[in-house]
Motif scaffolding. Structure first.
Motif, PDB file in Angstrom:
ATOM      1  N   ASP A  53       0.786  -1.281   0.157  1.00 31.65           N
ATOM      2  CA  ASP A  53      -0.136   0.128  -0.005  1.00 31.65           C
ATOM      3  C   ASP A  53       1.046   1.538   0.462  1.00 31.65           C
ATOM      4  OD1 ASP A  53      -1.784  -1.473  -0.202  1.00 31.65           O
ATOM      5  OD2 ASP A  53      -2.163  -1.589   2.067  1.00 31.65           O
ATOM      6  N   VAL A  54       1.766   1.165  -0.890  1.00 28.73           N
ATOM      7  CA  VAL A  54       2.643   2.122  -1.551  1.00 28.73           C
ATOM      8  C   VAL A  54       2.297   3.584  -1.750  1.00 28.73           C
ATOM      9  CG1 VAL A  54       5.009   3.096  -1.541  1.00 28.73           C
ATOM     10  CG2 VAL A  54       4.858   0.864  -1.149  1.00 28.73           C
ATOM     11  N   ALA A  55       1.823   4.648  -1.062  1.00 30.73           N
ATOM     12  CA  ALA A  55       1.383   5.721  -1.686  1.00 30.73           C
ATOM     13  C   ALA A  55       2.807   7.290  -1.636  1.00 30.73           C
ATOM     14  CB  ALA A  55       0.425   5.874  -0.150  1.00 30.73           C
ATOM     15  N   LEU A  56       3.013   7.258  -2.774  1.00 32.51           N
ATOM     16  CA  LEU A  56       4.533   8.666  -2.834  1.00 32.51           C
ATOM     17  C   LEU A  56       3.170   9.817  -2.927  1.00 32.51           C
ATOM     18  CD1 LEU A  56       6.896   8.287  -3.231  1.00 32.51           C
ATOM     19  CD2 LEU A  56       6.128   8.816  -5.679  1.00 32.51           C
ATOM     20  N   SER A  57       3.201  10.806  -2.199  1.00 32.65           N
ATOM     21  CA  SER A  57       3.149  12.480  -2.073  1.00 32.65           C
ATOM     22  C   SER A  57       4.146  13.103  -2.114  1.00 32.65           C
ATOM     23  CB  SER A  57       1.952  12.132  -0.910  1.00 32.65           C
ATOM     24  OG  SER A  57       2.939  12.501   0.283  1.00 32.65           O
ATOM     25  N   ASP A  58       3.487  14.925  -1.929  1.00 34.94           N
ATOM     26  CA  ASP A  58       4.173  15.412  -2.061  1.00 34.94           C
ATOM     27  C   ASP A  58       6.096  15.792  -3.141  1.00 34.94           C
ATOM     28  OD1 ASP A  58       6.099  18.371  -1.301  1.00 34.94           O
ATOM     29  OD2 ASP A  58       6.700  17.207  -0.403  1.00 34.94           O
ATOM     30  N   THR A  59       5.056  14.615  -4.508  1.00 36.45           N
ATOM     31  CA  THR A  59       6.003  14.363  -5.558  1.00 36.45           C
ATOM     32  C   THR A  59       7.131  15.533  -5.788  1.00 36.45           C
ATOM     33  OG1 THR A  59       4.789  14.186  -6.859  1.00 36.45           O
ATOM     34  CG2 THR A  59       5.505  12.151  -5.921  1.00 36.45           C
ATOM     35  N   SER A  60       7.895  15.753  -6.667  1.00 31.36           N
ATOM     36  CA  SER A  60       8.625  16.736  -7.189  1.00 31.36           C
ATOM     37  C   SER A  60       8.081  16.819  -8.720  1.00 31.36           C
ATOM     38  CB  SER A  60      10.551  16.482  -7.040  1.00 31.36           C
ATOM     39  OG  SER A  60       9.815  15.308  -8.256  1.00 31.36           O
ATOM     40  N   LYS A  61       7.992  17.721  -9.317  1.00 31.74           N
ATOM     41  CA  LYS A  61       7.626  17.936 -10.605  1.00 31.74           C
ATOM     42  C   LYS A  61       8.190  16.923 -11.923  1.00 31.74           C
ATOM     43  CE  LYS A  61       9.925  21.862 -11.816  1.00 31.74           C
ATOM     44  NZ  LYS A  61      10.120  23.003 -12.475  1.00 31.74           N
ATOM     45  N   ASN A  62       9.522  16.630 -11.374  1.00 30.66           N
ATOM     46  CA  ASN A  62      10.095  15.864 -12.284  1.00 30.66           C
ATOM     47  C   ASN A  62       9.462  14.277 -12.434  1.00 30.66           C
ATOM     48  OD1 ASN A  62      11.151  17.458 -13.683  1.00 30.66           O
ATOM     49  ND2 ASN A  62      12.569  18.064 -12.434  1.00 30.66           N
ATOM     50  N   TYR A  63       9.277  13.899 -11.847  1.00 35.89           N
ATOM     51  CA  TYR A  63       8.838  12.282 -11.079  1.00 35.89           C
ATOM     52  C   TYR A  63       7.607  12.116 -11.857  1.00 35.89           C
ATOM     53  CZ  TYR A  63       6.415   9.023  -8.839  1.00 35.89           C
ATOM     54  OH  TYR A  63       5.801   6.944  -8.940  1.00 35.89           O
ATOM     55  N   ILE A  64       8.296  10.832 -12.227  1.00 35.82           N
ATOM     56  CA  ILE A  64       8.077  10.024 -13.850  1.00 35.82           C
ATOM     57  C   ILE A  64       7.731   8.774 -12.665  1.00 35.82           C
ATOM     58  CG2 ILE A  64       8.311   8.348 -15.313  1.00 35.82           C
ATOM     59  CD1 ILE A  64      10.430  11.056 -16.728  1.00 35.82           C
ATOM     60  N   PRO A  65       6.547   7.787 -12.840  1.00 38.05           N
ATOM     61  CA  PRO A  65       6.722   7.021 -12.612  1.00 38.05           C
ATOM     62  C   PRO A  65       7.319   5.502 -12.761  1.00 38.05           C
ATOM     63  CG  PRO A  65       4.354   7.472 -12.644  1.00 38.05           C
ATOM     64  CD  PRO A  65       5.621   8.754 -13.242  1.00 38.05           C
ATOM     65  N   PRO A  66       7.099   4.490 -11.821  1.00 32.57           N
ATOM     66  CA  PRO A  66       7.623   4.028 -12.752  1.00 32.57           C
ATOM     67  C   PRO A  66       7.088   2.195 -13.295  1.00 32.57           C
ATOM     68  CG  PRO A  66       7.581   3.362  -9.987  1.00 32.57           C
ATOM     69  CD  PRO A  66       7.369   4.823 -10.612  1.00 32.57           C
ATOM     70  N   ALA A  67       7.284   2.122 -13.916  1.00 29.93           N
ATOM     71  CA  ALA A  67       6.377   0.983 -14.997  1.00 29.93           C
ATOM     72  C   ALA A  67       6.851  -0.348 -14.021  1.00 29.93           C
ATOM     73  CB  ALA A  67       7.462   0.954 -16.315  1.00 29.93           C
ATOM     74  N   LEU A  68       5.965  -1.079 -14.233  1.00 28.34           N
ATOM     75  CA  LEU A  68       5.654  -1.775 -13.132  1.00 28.34           C
ATOM     76  C   LEU A  68       6.495  -3.172 -13.188  1.00 28.34           C
ATOM     77  CD1 LEU A  68       1.581  -2.163 -13.269  1.00 28.34           C
ATOM     78  CD2 LEU A  68       3.344  -1.774 -11.802  1.00 28.34           C
ATOM     79  N   PHE A  69       6.885  -3.706 -13.226  1.00 26.73           N
ATOM     80  CA  PHE A  69       8.214  -4.801 -12.570  1.00 26.73           C
ATOM     81  C   PHE A  69       9.675  -4.290 -13.760  1.00 26.73           C
ATOM     82  CE2 PHE A  69       3.426  -6.960 -12.606  1.00 26.73           C
ATOM     83  CZ  PHE A  69       4.053  -7.560 -11.826  1.00 26.73           C
TER      84      PHE A  69
END
Length: 132
Positions: A53-69
């Protein structure tokens, strides 16, 4: 000695650029909690950790979500409140780690939320027992 992890979260940084990526709250599996307690009590570095149940917040404007696996390298500061076995007091501990992370699933279409992630290739860069 520590008997339980009462609270845990971390700040995540890209390992290549040192750029702040975000703040994350999550739950530990029982096995991962035991591995972190073994690190704190016996200096045994975990081979892997599974976060739920990982929830990322306060992300940087350059954050790119990781692709699964897909493996990504990260550096994080873990903020832990561990229960002292003898006194029952909460002891704040900061652990800086480098690791490879693999996202295993999304709870929703939200790019800031993951059902589980696995940390591997863990290296301990620093441990700071704040209350000692």
């Amino acid at each position: 000695m520590y008997s339980k992890i009462a609270d845990i979260y971390f700040n995540v940084f890209d390992s290549e650029t040192d750029e702040y990526m975000g703040h994350s709250r999550f739950a530990l599996t029982q096995s991962s909690e035991r591995k972190l307690l073994d690190l704190l009590n016996y200096n045994i570095v975990p081979d892997t950790l599974t976060l739920l149940d990982v929830a990322l917040s306060d992300t940087s404007k350059n954050y790119i979500p990781p692709a699964l696996f897909k493996k990504n390298s990260r550096i994080s500061t873990l903020y832990i409140d561990a229960v002292d076995t003898y006194s029952g007091r909460l002891v704040p501990i900061e652990i800086v780690i480098s690791y490879d992370v693999i996202a295993r699933g999304h709870l929703s279409e939200n790019p800031y939320s993951f059902e589980s992630v696995e940390l591997g290739n863990i290296k301990i860069l620093n441990i700071d027992f704040k209350d000692i």
